[in-house]
Design a protein around this motif. Structure first.
Motif, PDB file in Angstrom:
ATOM      1  N   ASN A   2      60.849  44.515  42.405  1.00 17.08           N
ATOM      2  CA  ASN A   2      60.643  43.102  42.698  1.00 17.08           C
ATOM      3  C   ASN A   2      61.943  42.544  43.255  1.00 17.08           C
ATOM      4  O   ASN A   2      62.957  42.535  42.563  1.00 17.08           O
ATOM      5  N   THR A   3      61.910  42.066  44.490  1.00 18.98           N
ATOM      6  CA  THR A   3      63.109  41.484  45.089  1.00 18.98           C
ATOM      7  C   THR A   3      62.901  40.003  45.381  1.00 18.98           C
ATOM      8  O   THR A   3      63.513  39.439  46.274  1.00 18.98           O
ATOM      9  N   SER A   4      62.083  39.363  44.593  1.00 17.17           N
ATOM     10  CA  SER A   4      61.808  37.952  44.761  1.00 17.17           C
ATOM     11  C   SER A   4      63.066  37.123  44.538  1.00 17.17           C
ATOM     12  O   SER A   4      63.930  37.466  43.737  1.00 17.17           O
ATOM     13  N   LEU A   5      63.138  36.005  45.236  1.00 12.31           N
ATOM     14  CA  LEU A   5      64.245  35.073  45.059  1.00 12.31           C
ATOM     15  C   LEU A   5      63.847  33.873  44.210  1.00 12.31           C
ATOM     16  O   LEU A   5      64.696  33.093  43.812  1.00 12.31           O
ATOM     17  N   THR A   6      62.555  33.721  43.934  1.00 17.67           N
ATOM     18  CA  THR A   6      62.078  32.540  43.190  1.00 17.67           C
ATOM     19  C   THR A   6      60.936  32.885  42.247  1.00 17.67           C
ATOM     20  O   THR A   6      59.884  32.282  42.300  1.00 17.67           O
ATOM     21  N   GLU A   7      61.107  33.837  41.399  1.00 11.86           N
ATOM     22  CA  GLU A   7      60.048  34.266  40.480  1.00 11.86           C
ATOM     23  C   GLU A   7      60.205  33.558  39.142  1.00 11.86           C
ATOM     24  O   GLU A   7      61.271  33.542  38.559  1.00 11.86           O
ATOM     25  N   SER A   8      59.112  32.983  38.641  1.00 15.99           N
ATOM     26  CA  SER A   8      59.205  32.311  37.345  1.00 15.99           C
ATOM     27  C   SER A   8      58.851  33.255  36.197  1.00 15.99           C
ATOM     28  O   SER A   8      59.557  33.318  35.209  1.00 15.99           O
ATOM     29  N   PHE A   9      57.771  33.994  36.324  1.00 14.95           N
ATOM     30  CA  PHE A   9      57.389  34.901  35.239  1.00 14.95           C
ATOM     31  C   PHE A   9      57.311  36.348  35.707  1.00 14.95           C
ATOM     32  O   PHE A   9      57.883  37.222  35.107  1.00 14.95           O
ATOM     33  N   GLY A  10      56.619  36.631  36.750  1.00 14.21           N
ATOM     34  CA  GLY A  10      56.563  37.990  37.266  1.00 14.21           C
ATOM     35  C   GLY A  10      55.519  38.864  36.607  1.00 14.21           C
ATOM     36  O   GLY A  10      55.837  39.893  36.027  1.00 14.21           O
ATOM     37  N   ILE A  11      54.264  38.457  36.693  1.00 12.96           N
ATOM     38  CA  ILE A  11      53.178  39.232  36.082  1.00 12.96           C
ATOM     39  C   ILE A  11      53.114  40.651  36.662  1.00 12.96           C
ATOM     40  O   ILE A  11      52.799  41.595  35.941  1.00 12.96           O
ATOM     41  N   ALA A  12      53.461  40.825  37.937  1.00 16.17           N
ATOM     42  CA  ALA A  12      53.427  42.162  38.542  1.00 16.17           C
ATOM     43  C   ALA A  12      54.424  43.097  37.872  1.00 16.17           C
ATOM     44  O   ALA A  12      54.159  44.289  37.701  1.00 16.17           O
ATOM     45  N   ILE A  13      55.563  42.555  37.458  1.00 19.32           N
ATOM     46  CA  ILE A  13      56.562  43.360  36.754  1.00 19.32           C
ATOM     47  C   ILE A  13      56.021  43.812  35.402  1.00 19.32           C
ATOM     48  O   ILE A  13      56.167  44.963  35.009  1.00 19.32           O
ATOM     49  N   LEU A  14      55.391  42.893  34.712  1.00 15.49           N
ATOM     50  CA  LEU A  14      54.802  43.225  33.419  1.00 15.49           C
ATOM     51  C   LEU A  14      53.698  44.269  33.577  1.00 15.49           C
ATOM     52  O   LEU A  14      53.609  45.224  32.811  1.00 15.49           O
ATOM     53  N   GLU A  15      52.859  44.116  34.596  1.00 14.76           N
ATOM     54  CA  GLU A  15      51.791  45.080  34.849  1.00 14.76           C
ATOM     55  C   GLU A  15      52.358  46.454  35.189  1.00 14.76           C
ATOM     56  O   GLU A  15      51.840  47.482  34.734  1.00 14.76           O
ATOM     57  N   ALA A  16      53.417  46.481  35.995  1.00 16.67           N
ATOM     58  CA  ALA A  16      54.047  47.758  36.352  1.00 16.67           C
ATOM     59  C   ALA A  16      54.588  48.458  35.111  1.00 16.67           C
ATOM     60  O   ALA A  16      54.377  49.657  34.916  1.00 16.67           O
ATOM     61  N   ALA A  17      55.284  47.703  34.268  1.00 19.28           N
ATOM     62  CA  ALA A  17      55.830  48.291  33.036  1.00 19.28           C
ATOM     63  C   ALA A  17      54.712  48.764  32.119  1.00 19.28           C
ATOM     64  O   ALA A  17      54.824  49.814  31.483  1.00 19.28           O
TER      65      ALA A  17
END
Length: 107
Positions: A2-17
């Protein structure tokens, strides 16, 4: 990754993990609060540091320093909706009990 500059929560990161992946992400917004440090490599929002964080992640996974099954088991315990609601309620109660500040103080 994830190389977002404005992420508040990041559900995709949680799903990946939760799918057992080791995560690489920029350290912005609420992202550092989503996963424990042993499940993610953080990068500054510039290409050289993203490269460094990806290299770090490759080394960790190559050395068997990340167990996908264990990662899944851990992540699925992180976000129970009753627990999330309870933590959210605590935050709201703390805000409601705080002294109210006028607009100029908040700015």
């Amino acid at each position: 990754m994830n190389t977002s500059l404005t992420e508040s929560f990041g559900i995709a990161i949680l799903e990946a993990a939760c799918a057992g992946l080791y995560v690489v992400s920029t350290r912005l917004g609420g992202i550092p609060e989503i996963l424990p440090p042993d499940m993610v490599s953080f990068a500054k929002p510039d290409e050289d540091d993203v490269f460094r964080a990806i290299s770090e992640a490759i080394q960790i996974v190559s050395r068997n320093g990340h167990n996908p099954v264990l990662a899944h088991e851990r992540v699925k315990t992180f976000y129970d909706w009753e627990k999330v609601a309870g933590r959210t309620e605590k935050v709201y109660n703390t805000v409601m009990e705080s002294p109210q500040r006028d607009l100029w103080d908040r700015i």
